[in-house]
Design a protein around this motif. Structure first.
Motif, short mmCIF file in Angstrom:
data_model
loop_
_atom_site.label_atom_id
_atom_site.label_comp_id
_atom_site.label_asym_id
_atom_site.label_seq_id
_atom_site.Cartn_x
_atom_site.Cartn_y
_atom_site.Cartn_z
N ASN A 101 -12.74 24.28 17.91
CA ASN A 101 -12.31 23.43 17.06
C ASN A 101 -12.36 22.93 15.91
N ALA A 102 -11.99 23.36 14.70
CA ALA A 102 -12.61 22.71 13.43
C ALA A 102 -11.21 22.03 12.38
N ALA A 103 -11.29 20.97 11.49
CA ALA A 103 -10.21 20.90 10.80
C ALA A 103 -11.25 19.89 9.40
N ARG A 104 -10.12 19.77 8.74
CA ARG A 104 -10.02 19.42 7.60
C ARG A 104 -9.34 18.14 7.13
N SER A 105 -9.27 16.96 6.01
CA SER A 105 -8.68 16.23 6.32
C SER A 105 -9.12 15.61 4.85
N ALA A 106 -8.28 14.80 4.53
CA ALA A 106 -8.13 13.82 2.73
C ALA A 106 -6.83 13.23 2.20
N GLY A 107 -7.02 12.13 1.60
CA GLY A 107 -6.26 11.15 1.46
C GLY A 107 -6.50 10.75 0.23
N THR A 108 -5.18 9.91 -0.12
CA THR A 108 -5.71 8.56 -1.48
C THR A 108 -4.85 7.49 -1.14
N SER A 109 -4.77 6.30 -1.19
CA SER A 109 -4.24 5.06 -0.75
C SER A 109 -4.71 4.10 -2.09
N GLU A 110 -3.12 3.43 -2.80
CA GLU A 110 -3.81 2.20 -3.43
C GLU A 110 -2.62 1.33 -3.43
N GLN A 111 -3.60 0.09 -3.51
CA GLN A 111 -3.02 -0.94 -2.23
C GLN A 111 -3.32 -1.87 -3.78
N ALA A 112 -1.74 -2.64 -3.84
CA ALA A 112 -1.62 -3.79 -5.00
C ALA A 112 -1.79 -5.41 -4.31
N THR A 113 -2.61 -6.34 -4.36
CA THR A 113 -2.15 -7.30 -3.77
C THR A 113 -2.04 -8.43 -4.78
N SER A 162 0.96 -0.94 -0.58
CA SER A 162 -0.22 -0.38 -0.02
C SER A 162 0.63 1.23 -0.11
N ARG A 163 0.30 1.79 -0.49
CA ARG A 163 1.48 4.11 -0.47
C ARG A 163 -0.14 4.59 -0.38
N ASN A 164 -0.08 5.40 1.02
CA ASN A 164 -0.76 6.36 1.49
C ASN A 164 -0.75 7.52 1.60
N ALA A 165 -1.36 8.74 1.16
CA ALA A 165 -0.86 9.96 1.09
C ALA A 165 -2.02 11.00 1.42
N ASN A 166 -1.26 11.74 2.76
CA ASN A 166 -2.89 11.93 3.51
C ASN A 166 -2.72 13.70 3.98
#
Length: 632
Positions: free
Chosen positions: A244-256, A212-216
């Motif tokens: 308190n306020a927060a924003r988040s986003a991300g992607t993940s690519e999983q090769a099996t 897996s490769r994740n970016a956050n």
């Protein structure tokens, strides 16, 4: 490797000290150190004060807690005795944070101190089987300050910039503190996972490997304000608000890649998520002296929080055509209030007695939507739009007494009753559940006669762990690939609290200022353990929580800190510190080995050194946590 750099700029409100009137007597404030508080209190409490919070330029409170004895952090989950999942109680100003609140958005600059309690006290909730961490936000300062703090931290694939502004002042009867912190993080990480499924029959094992490769990305803003004033009759009022306020986003690519066994339906699985949450809490407190020896403290608080999260999953088969196309969204609205109070008085010679109450109400609503354009593993599309609601009412009454029995011997006695009513419902049938726990508590401190440096602590407590809200709501979360070790998840409204009887003992040795060593041991016997049961309904695997059996938790902690000058008078002004924790647990309903509770790490350790010369301080810290197999 992680680095951090901070720049501090302070602007005093008055440039010249001599501008102050010279015909008034100077006021001197005397404040006990955190070490002296720890040494002399009957309760087992470690205080992390502002001096410790300022040393390292930490970007989040999680970084602060990683250095504390007996505390570990795993995936933003704070743990004592290696136990998270609700076994460690984390409070902000004595209250549980609302749903959706993330502690990693809480900037250290907004905190006055952190209290770490291995054993429960009656004044705070006894919902901390492993222990309690209480985070106290900044209150009004005793002098005028203006601060701007800029910092940046990072690692091999991460950047953490931050900016903080603070201001405070004190007038004749008024004082205020305001501050805000903006944090951002950008990080990526990789992971390699191997899953092996062994069957009891003689069929071949199923084995597959996933890279897996994740970016956050994560951005948060928290602001804190406090206004304090005194009336002419001696009453003290304070109004504190935290946003308190927060924003988040991300992607993940999983090769099996399947090494043996049946074909995996998604050789390539792409995920992306986004989320936002906002929290606000406002408290109004009143303190009044009741004669020479009595005092009333009461606080009324209101809060509201909301969050929205979404996740898209796109699974591709070997021909690069879609085998799964799913979008899942959830929105949460949580609001409520609390009313706490304490009346303290000198009951008799060498006694300090207090009685108090803690009442609260919360209204939790959640809406979840799932849409599938292509269903998983060729089954029919799973589409739904569900609404859930939970209303929680709680009331606690307590009494406590701190008694100096004799010189060098003090004892803390407490009794707390907590009642909880939970109503859950939604599109399906609703449920109502009531529970109550009576918690007797005793802690004692004995300073060994004939020694000014050695003392012994002992604590016997009754604590509990209430089911988490997500465990009570009968929602159904569908996994991308459903099988025995990756089942769907559902709640159970019939859960009862876990109950625990605990004993803690410690030996402490103090030999000079800022020099100490201690060894402490503890054990918890847990009844009504909440653990996941797994069943197959003919189509899908499903995991759901149930009360099942007992568990035992044991811990050993070693801690020391001292200046090298305590050993060698000619040595440089270096302060050393180290702590080591060893944890054990056993779940009776699960056969061994490795039948540990809540993926408990076997051990954790911290090493650190600080050097100060003039106005410059240089320090280094190393934290280590040992993982291991856990049989579920």
């Amino acid at each position: 490797m992680v680095f951090s750099l901070g720049i501090l700029s302070a602007f005093p409100a008055h440039a010249k000290q001599e501008d102050a009137p010279t015909d008034q007597m100077a006021k001197v404030a005397v404040r006990g150190s955190a070490d002296s508080e720890r040494r002399n209190e009957a309760t087992t409490r470690i205080v992390v004060d502002r001096d410790d919070l300022d040393k390292y330029g930490d970007r989040s409170i999680l970084d602060v807690l990683k250095r504390q004895p007996g505390v570990t952090v795993a995936n933003n989950d704070i743990r004592m005795r290696g136990l998270g999942g609700g076994y460690t109680q984390v409070l902000v100003n004595g209250d549980r944070p609302p749903a959706g609140f993330s502690l990693d958005t809480l900037a250290p600059e907004s905190i006055a101190r952190i209290e770490i309690m291995r054993a429960a006290t009656a004044e705070l909730s006894t919902q901390g089987i492993a222990g309690t961490i209480n985070i106290i936000l900044k209150r009004s300062a005793s002098r005028a300050t203006r601060e701007i703090i800029a910092g940046v931290g990072g690692a091999a694939s991460a950047r953490y910039p931050a900016l903080t502004v603070n201001a405070s002042d004190r007038l004749e009867k008024y004082a205020y503190t305001v501050g805000a912190t903006l944090n951002h993080s950008d990080n990526g990480q990789g992971m390699h996972e191997r899953v092996q499924e062994r069957r009891f029959d003689e069929s071949p094992d199923h084995l597959r490997a996933t890279d897996s490769r994740n970016a956050n990305r994560f951005t948060s803003l928290n602001a804190n304000s406090r206004l304090q004033w005194e009336s002419g009759e001696g009453d003290k009022f304070a109004w504190q608000t935290f946003v308190n306020a927060a924003r988040s986003a991300g992607t993940s690519e999983q090769a099996t890649v399947v090494e043996s066994g049946p074909r995996y339906p998604y050789p390539l699985l792409l995920l992306d998520y986004d989320g936002k949450n906002e929290n606000i809490r406002s408290d109004l407190s009143w303190a009044r002296n009741l004669g020479e020896e009595g005092k009333l403290d009461t606080r009324l608080g209101l809060y509201r929080s909301g969050s929205d999260r979404g996740m898209s999953r796109l699974g591709l088969d070997g021909a690069s055509s879609a085998a799964l196309d799913r979008r899942y969204e959830t929105g949460v609205d949580d609001k409520g209030g609390s009313w706490t109070g304490k009346v303290s008085a000198a009951w008799a010679t060498r006694h300090a007695i207090a009685v108090g109450w803690d009442a609260g109400y919360s209204d939790y609503r959640e809406n979840e939507v799932q849409r599938e354009a292509v269903a998983s593993t060729g089954s029919a599309p799973i589409n739904f739009n569900n609404t859930y609601r939970a209303r929680i009412t709680r009331l606690a009454l307590y009494v406590q007494d701190e008694w100096d029995i004799a010189p060098g011997w003090s004892i803390y006695l407490g009794m707390r009753w907590e009642g909880l009513e939970t109503r859950t419902g939604g599109d399906a049938e609703g449920f109502k559940r009531r529970s109550s726990v009576l918690s007797p508590l005793i802690q004692t401190l004995w300073k060994i006669p004939g020694s000014k440096n050695d003392q012994i602590r002992l604590a016997v407590t009754r604590t509990y762990k209430a089911p988490e809200l997500r465990q009570l709501i009968p929602r159904h979360f569908y996994t991308s690939y459903n099988f025995a070790v990756s089942p769907d998840q559902s709640g159970n409204p019939q859960l009862e609290p876990e109950l625990a009887t605990g004993i803690d003992a410690a030996f402490e040795h103090y030999w000079t200022n800022n020099a100490m060593a201690s060894v402490s041991v503890g054990e918890r016997k847990v009844d009504g353990l909440i653990r996941n049961a797994i069943r197959y309904d003919g189509e899908r695997w499903l995991a759901y929580p149930v009360n099942s059996g007992k568990a035992t938790v044991r811990s050993l902690e070693l801690e020391t800190k001292f200046p090298i000058t305590a050993l060698l008078s000619a040595a440089p002004a270096i302060q050393l510190r180290a702590n080591l924790a060893r944890n054990w647990s056993q779940v009776d309903a699960v056969p061994g080995p490795d039948n540990r509770l809540d993926r408990q790490p076997e051990w954790s350790a911290n090493l650190g050194a600080d050097y100060k010369r003039g106005n410059m301080t240089v320090g280094a810290s190393l934290s280590m946590v040992a993982g291991g197999w856990t049989r579920l």
